[in-house]
Design a protein around this motif. Structure first.
Motif, mmCIF file in Angstrom:
data_model
loop_
_atom_site.group_PDB
_atom_site.id
_atom_site.type_symbol
_atom_site.label_atom_id
_atom_site.label_comp_id
_atom_site.label_asym_id
_atom_site.label_seq_id
_atom_site.Cartn_x
_atom_site.Cartn_y
_atom_site.Cartn_z
ATOM 1 N N SER A 15 0.827 -1.211 0.000
ATOM 2 C CA SER A 15 0.000 0.000 0.000
ATOM 3 C C SER A 15 0.858 1.256 0.000
ATOM 4 O O SER A 15 0.541 2.237 -0.680
ATOM 5 C CB SER A 15 -0.921 0.009 1.222
ATOM 6 O OG SER A 15 -1.854 -1.047 1.163
ATOM 7 N N ALA A 18 2.250 1.677 -3.510
ATOM 8 C CA ALA A 18 1.195 2.143 -4.403
ATOM 9 C C ALA A 18 0.886 3.613 -4.146
ATOM 10 O O ALA A 18 0.618 4.380 -5.078
ATOM 11 C CB ALA A 18 -0.060 1.294 -4.221
ATOM 12 N N GLN A 19 0.933 4.013 -2.886
ATOM 13 C CA GLN A 19 0.694 5.413 -2.533
ATOM 14 C C GLN A 19 1.754 6.311 -3.165
ATOM 15 O O GLN A 19 1.455 7.428 -3.622
ATOM 16 C CB GLN A 19 0.712 5.569 -1.011
ATOM 17 C CG GLN A 19 0.241 6.905 -0.483
ATOM 18 C CD GLN A 19 -1.266 7.058 -0.503
ATOM 19 O OE1 GLN A 19 -1.844 7.213 -1.566
ATOM 20 N NE2 GLN A 19 -1.883 7.020 0.658
ATOM 21 N N THR A 41 -1.941 -4.294 -6.892
ATOM 22 C CA THR A 41 -1.388 -5.197 -5.879
ATOM 23 C C THR A 41 -1.642 -6.633 -6.315
ATOM 24 O O THR A 41 -2.762 -6.982 -6.695
ATOM 25 C CB THR A 41 -2.026 -4.941 -4.510
ATOM 26 O OG1 THR A 41 -1.810 -3.577 -4.137
ATOM 27 C CG2 THR A 41 -1.407 -5.836 -3.454
ATOM 28 N N GLN A 59 3.347 -4.808 -4.651
ATOM 29 C CA GLN A 59 2.886 -3.773 -5.571
ATOM 30 C C GLN A 59 3.582 -3.958 -6.909
ATOM 31 O O GLN A 59 4.779 -4.236 -6.982
ATOM 32 C CB GLN A 59 3.189 -2.386 -4.995
ATOM 33 C CG GLN A 59 2.678 -1.224 -5.810
ATOM 34 C CD GLN A 59 3.700 -0.680 -6.771
ATOM 35 O OE1 GLN A 59 4.884 -0.989 -6.686
ATOM 36 N NE2 GLN A 59 3.250 0.138 -7.697
ATOM 37 N N SER A 216 -8.019 7.494 -5.091
ATOM 38 C CA SER A 216 -7.124 6.354 -4.893
ATOM 39 C C SER A 216 -6.229 6.557 -3.678
ATOM 40 O O SER A 216 -5.966 5.614 -2.916
ATOM 41 C CB SER A 216 -6.265 6.138 -6.143
ATOM 42 O OG SER A 216 -7.054 5.814 -7.262
ATOM 43 N N GLN A 219 -8.293 5.836 -0.579
ATOM 44 C CA GLN A 219 -8.517 4.404 -0.432
ATOM 45 C C GLN A 219 -7.266 3.686 0.061
ATOM 46 O O GLN A 219 -7.347 2.831 0.962
ATOM 47 C CB GLN A 219 -8.964 3.817 -1.774
ATOM 48 C CG GLN A 219 -10.356 4.244 -2.212
ATOM 49 C CD GLN A 219 -10.711 3.729 -3.590
ATOM 50 O OE1 GLN A 219 -9.839 3.420 -4.397
ATOM 51 N NE2 GLN A 219 -12.003 3.635 -3.874
ATOM 52 N N LEU A 220 -6.118 4.028 -0.504
ATOM 53 C CA LEU A 220 -4.868 3.391 -0.084
ATOM 54 C C LEU A 220 -4.529 3.747 1.358
ATOM 55 O O LEU A 220 -4.010 2.913 2.112
ATOM 56 C CB LEU A 220 -3.735 3.813 -1.012
ATOM 57 C CG LEU A 220 -3.785 3.225 -2.424
ATOM 58 C CD1 LEU A 220 -2.778 3.915 -3.329
ATOM 59 C CD2 LEU A 220 -3.528 1.721 -2.394
ATOM 60 N N SER A 221 -4.831 4.978 1.754
ATOM 61 C CA SER A 221 -4.573 5.389 3.132
ATOM 62 C C SER A 221 -5.413 4.576 4.115
ATOM 63 O O SER A 221 -4.921 4.128 5.160
ATOM 64 C CB SER A 221 -4.864 6.880 3.287
ATOM 65 O OG SER A 221 -4.680 7.304 4.615
ATOM 66 N N GLN A 223 -6.666 1.571 3.523
ATOM 67 C CA GLN A 223 -6.165 0.199 3.502
ATOM 68 C C GLN A 223 -4.953 0.062 4.418
ATOM 69 O O GLN A 223 -4.824 -0.916 5.155
ATOM 70 C CB GLN A 223 -5.784 -0.198 2.078
ATOM 71 C CG GLN A 223 -6.964 -0.432 1.149
ATOM 72 C CD GLN A 223 -6.518 -0.808 -0.249
ATOM 73 O OE1 GLN A 223 -5.356 -1.112 -0.478
ATOM 74 N NE2 GLN A 223 -7.442 -0.754 -1.191
#
Length: 248
Positions: A15, A18-19, A41, A59, A216, A219-221, A223
Motif C-alpha cells: 500500500s 502504491a501510494q 497489488t 505492488q 485512490s 482508499q490506499l490510506s 487500507q
C-alpha cells in the motif's frame, strides 16, 4: 498468528509503494505530455524454505496509461502536440535515444532545440537539432521546421531541419527511471512516423485525472490503516497468549 501478521505486513508495504505511485502521478498532473503510471497489488508466492502455499502481497507497476491528454492551444511557435501513438525522439542524459510526448519545446541561446527539461531534440538523422537565427519559424504537420532567416525577406523560406517522430503504441515501450520511454528490452527501435504527426502551436497536457488519483490516495490510506490495525491486534493477542502461558 504469524501468518496474519505476515500478510498484513506485506499488504501495508504494498500500500505504501502504491501510494508513492499515486503521489508521483499527482505531482505530474500539470506536466505536458505526462502519462499516468498504472499500478496494482498482486499475490506473489514466497520463495525459500517452507510450504509453497505461502503468499505475499506485492505492488506491481503494470504499464503506462495510453489515454490522450487534453490539447491546449498556446499559439507558441515552438509548442507541438503529437498525434496518438507518436513520440518525439530526444537525447537522454546518458547519450542514448529516448522518446517523449512533452511538446513544450525551448530554444537555447546557441539555437539548440530542447524539451522544457533541457533534453536535446533529435532530427531525422538522429543528431541534436540546431536552428540558425530566424525572423519567423513554422513547424509543419510532418515535423518539418521552416524559417525565414534573420535579415532576409519574408519570401525567403528555408528548411531548418525535421523533428524525428516515431510511431509506437504505448504498450510497446517501457518508461525508465528518468521518465523517458524506450523500446522493450531486445526490441528494435520504433520506425519513423509517416504523414501528419503533430499539431503546432498547441501542447498536450497530462492524462492524469486528479480527482481519480485523490480518491485512490484516500482508499490506499484507509487500507494501510486497516493493515496496521491487524498488526496491532496480532501483537496484542500474542502478548495475551504469552501472559496466559506464563501464569500457569
Amino acid at each position: 498468528m504469524d501468518k496474519s501478521l505476515y500478510i498484513a505486513m506485506t499488504g501495508a508495504s504494498a500500500s505504501l509503494k502504491a501510494q508513492a505511485g499515486v503521489a508521483h502521478n499527482l505531482a505530474n498532473a500539470d506536466t505536458a505530455g505526462f502519462q499516468a503510471t498504472l499500478t496494482a497489488t498482486a499475490a506473489v508466492p514466497v520463495t525459500g524454505e517452507g510450504l509453497a502455499s505461502r503468499v505475499a502481497a506485492a505492488q506491481r507497476s503494470l504499464s503506462v496509461s495510453a489515454a490522450p491528454g487534453q490539447i491546449r492551444q498556446t499559439g507558441n511557435e515552438l509548442d507541438i502536440a503529437l498525434h496518438q501513438d507518436r513520440w518525439l525522439a530526444v537525447q537522454a542524459p546518458d547519450g542514448s535515444t529516448a522518446y517523449t510526448r512533452a511538446g513544450d519545446l525551448k530554444l537555447t541561446a546557441n539555437g539548440l532545440l530542447t524539451t522544457s527539461s533541457g533534453l536535446p531534440v533529435l532530427d531525422a538523422g538522429g543528431a541534436p537539432l540546431s536552428i540558425p537565427p530566424y525572423q519567423t519559424l513554422t513547424i509543419g504537420g510532418d515535423g518539418t521546421l521552416s524559417i525565414v532567416p534573420r535579415g532576409q525577406p519574408a519570401s525567403t523560406i528555408t528548411e531548418a531541419g525535421r523533428l524525428q517522430v516515431v510511431a509506437a503504441r504505448t504498450a510497446e515501450l517501457v518508461r525508465g527511471e528518468d521518465g523517458l520511454m524506450r523500446p522493450q528490452p531486445g526490441a528494435d527501435a520504433p520506425p519513423p512516423a509517416a504523414g501528419p504527426v503533430l499539431v503546432s502551436g498547441a501542447v498536450e497536457g497530462s492524462n492524469v485525472e486528479a480527482t481519480t488519483m485523490l480518491v485512490s490516495m484516500i482508499q490506499l490510506s484507509r487500507q494501510f490503516e486497516m493493515q496496521v490495525r491487524v498488526l496491532q491486534s496480532g501483537d496484542e493477542n500474542a502478548r495475551s497468549s504469552n501472559s496466559l502461558l506464563s501464569s500457569r
